[in-house]
Design a protein around this motif. Sequence first.
Motif, PDB file in Angstrom:
ATOM      1  N   THR A  75      -4.441   1.047  -3.390  1.00 57.95           N
ATOM      2  CA  THR A  75      -3.810   2.337  -3.661  1.00 57.95           C
ATOM      3  C   THR A  75      -2.300   2.199  -3.517  1.00 57.95           C
ATOM      4  O   THR A  75      -1.794   1.843  -2.450  1.00 57.95           O
ATOM      5  CB  THR A  75      -4.339   3.405  -2.691  1.00 57.95           C
TER       6      THR A  75
ATOM      7  N   HIS B 263     -10.265   4.029  -1.183  1.00 55.57           N
ATOM      8  CA  HIS B 263     -10.306   3.508  -2.548  1.00 55.57           C
ATOM      9  C   HIS B 263      -9.586   2.177  -2.712  1.00 55.57           C
ATOM     10  O   HIS B 263      -9.478   1.666  -3.820  1.00 55.57           O
ATOM     11  CB  HIS B 263      -9.745   4.552  -3.512  1.00 55.57           C
ATOM     12  N   SER B 264      -9.083   1.644  -1.611  1.00 57.43           N
ATOM     13  CA  SER B 264      -8.583   0.275  -1.622  1.00 57.43           C
ATOM     14  C   SER B 264      -9.763  -0.600  -1.235  1.00 57.43           C
ATOM     15  O   SER B 264     -10.347  -0.421  -0.167  1.00 57.43           O
ATOM     16  CB  SER B 264      -7.428   0.097  -0.629  1.00 57.43           C
TER      17      SER B 264
ATOM     18  N   HIS C  61       0.827  -1.208   0.000  1.00 58.05           N
ATOM     19  CA  HIS C  61       0.000   0.000   0.000  1.00 58.05           C
ATOM     20  C   HIS C  61       0.860   1.256   0.000  1.00 58.05           C
ATOM     21  O   HIS C  61       1.988   1.276   0.507  1.00 58.05           O
ATOM     22  CB  HIS C  61      -0.936   0.012   1.212  1.00 58.05           C
TER      23      HIS C  61
ATOM     24  N   THR D 106      -8.692  -3.691  -5.534  1.00 58.93           N
ATOM     25  CA  THR D 106      -7.970  -2.501  -5.974  1.00 58.93           C
ATOM     26  C   THR D 106      -7.197  -1.999  -4.765  1.00 58.93           C
ATOM     27  O   THR D 106      -7.743  -1.915  -3.662  1.00 58.93           O
ATOM     28  CB  THR D 106      -8.920  -1.400  -6.485  1.00 58.93           C
TER      29      THR D 106
ATOM     30  N   GLN E 188      -5.317  -2.739 -10.029  1.00 60.76           N
ATOM     31  CA  GLN E 188      -6.356  -3.756  -9.922  1.00 60.76           C
ATOM     32  C   GLN E 188      -5.692  -5.120  -9.898  1.00 60.76           C
ATOM     33  O   GLN E 188      -4.894  -5.452 -10.774  1.00 60.76           O
ATOM     34  CB  GLN E 188      -7.335  -3.678 -11.090  1.00 60.76           C
TER      35      GLN E 188
ATOM     36  N   GLN F 108      -5.001   3.388  -8.223  1.00 64.48           N
ATOM     37  CA  GLN F 108      -5.086   2.024  -7.724  1.00 64.48           C
ATOM     38  C   GLN F 108      -4.588   1.027  -8.764  1.00 64.48           C
ATOM     39  O   GLN F 108      -4.745   1.245  -9.965  1.00 64.48           O
ATOM     40  CB  GLN F 108      -6.536   1.651  -7.359  1.00 64.48           C
TER      41      GLN F 108
END
Length: 723
Positions: free
Chosen positions: A544, A250-251, A56, A542, A532, A530
């Motif tokens: 980040t 958004h993860s 991450h 997904t 995928q 992100q």
Amino acid sequence: MKQQFLWSSLATAIVGVALAQSISTVAVAADKQGFEPSVEQKVTARQVSLLLDRAHYLKQPLDREMGKKILETYFDNLDASRTLLLQSDVDEFMAKYGDTFAERLKRGDLSAGIEIFERYRTRANEYYDTAKQMLAHEVDLRTDQSIVLDREEAPRFKDKAEQLQYWQNQTTDALISITLNQEGDKAKDQAFLDNPELAKGQDLVKGENRTPNEILTNRIDRQQKQLARLKDDEIMEGILNAAMMTYDPHSNYFAPVQANEMQIMSNLQLEGIGVSIRPDRKNPDYTRIISLVDGGPAQKTGQVRANDLIIGVAQEDGKMVDTIGFSTREIVALIRGPKGTSVTIRVKQPNTPDSAARNVTIVRDVVKQDESGVQHRVIEVPYEGSIKRVGVIEIPSFYLNFKARRSGADVDDYRSVSLDTEKALNALNAQNIDGLVVDLRNNPGGSLDEVAKMLGLFIKEGPVVQIRDNRGNVQIYADKDGGEQLYAGEMAVLINLGSASASEIFSAAIQDYGRGLVVGSTTTGKGSAQSQRDDLALGSATITQRKFYRVNGGSTQNKGVVPDIELVNIYEGIEFGEREYKNPLEWDTIASADFMAEGKYSQDLLARLSQISKERQANDAQFTYLKELNAIRALDDDKKPSAVNIDQRRAKNQEIENRTLAAENARRQAMGEAPYTSWATYQASQDALAEERGAMKESLRPKLPESEAYVLEAARLMFDAKR
């Protein structure tokens, strides 16, 4: 495989959030024994944990403290309104698993999350059962109680007595809402009967004869059964998604069914039968087919029609599953499947008995979402005594069929937003337009590669976006085509709070290069990229791993893109976007890239344009209407106490209805149209319009005047800037 992906998490579904709006009770029940995770589920949990621990952007180890934070996120995701889990439930599980939750995940041990989910399911069923017990008797709708419906920041209930009082108020409040809605529906039915032309030839009379108690009881039964039908993968999704979202919004982890939906969003292509469905308007226990894709598998059978109700689904050589009461998500999961396989749907026409249903076997095939891609048109804009021809390009997302491109498929065989935009620009250039409006409103983002290619169509050459990884390395995406511009004329870009990610890259670059005016309202503020991951044992994720920055060095993270000229913000007072999410990445800056602006707009010019626009908006019927709707919406705040009393609620509703009708009639009169005579007539007309538009292809739907006002104002400002 890794792919840079910039979807906004507005599209993310989290198991349990929808259920948090439901209802509950006090029957003390033992928690259900949770499922035993499969080998694949355990491996998936380990894979997701490893991604977070080592890959991450934040470089934050998945340690004990992060495990505690993940537990807190999980509680909030399951019970967003804090009405089901008691504080004692949370304290119990934090004491039991807080110190070990992270290590458990890294071992692939989902047992703690499963046990917590089953406690949540117990509390939800208690709520459902209590509500049904209440509804078995007459409920007093004139109490002296009040309720706060939005309890996201409120403390959890300390004991059952406090919780029970809230549940009783919540059930009564829901019954009041249904009672008032039913009164409105009956008034609309009468309006349709008195003025049949309002229905535009559609059967829109609800004719609801159930009591409010029966309607609410049926709704609760449906929710309770849907909760019971949740699959193990969906429960796992909730656990792993909580872990991902604790690092940033958004993860995300997507179970197989949801992962398939994300693929469809990104490549505009699915494998299914080609129907659009939604809950039936008259009876949400049924699912109605709204439309069929031209040339799709369902249409080719000649046996499936729009307005058919789906009441059963069977797989190849499988048992017919009764789908009455199923959610659309559940039915979609049953219908979709690999190309070449067959599925049988049991359908019937409305207002016919189930015995009249017919079984239709359909072979699944690839269904292209042609209506969901780039759309273009030319409008005529009166301007200073002349008519300007303005091209409009509407871009719903920055889509790309990654799988098809990787496989080396011909570009004519898959969808790409840059290719579709190039075709649209060629068509518009051939029509000798005077200017161009690029509409990115409510565009959630998409492929980083695609937005970089898109910008190359509009600027001469140079950097378009900077990307920094968690080691501080900066990569610059640039247009290196030797100064070619497919479109070099005047342009404006329309944005709003729903514009995210790739939309923000595009609008920021246009703004930094001075290539065109950016008009509308401040964007979401999603400034992260992100990757995928489709290499998990189950589903996809997904994660980040990078942040993107404007060519001037500023991040769009949190702050978003601020337009050059502000228009009425239709999302005023509505809480969504990066600034409202939990655990967002911080805003920061890096060094500016080496770029040359084509011609920046001066601050004096922008101030003059802003003043001109404010005056136009104040005198424009559509903008005046939208501004009044913002003010009316502020009257109904779920964070404030609301009376659990039908008389007080009816009076409040009446005030809202009167103001809304007055706003609608004011704009109708300004457009030379007859005002509505009553609220019921107005509502009946809106229902008919919605049904009519829903049955049309997207490209054939007439533009709503309140939406078109933004396009027209963007065009005028584009020409004002050159005076």
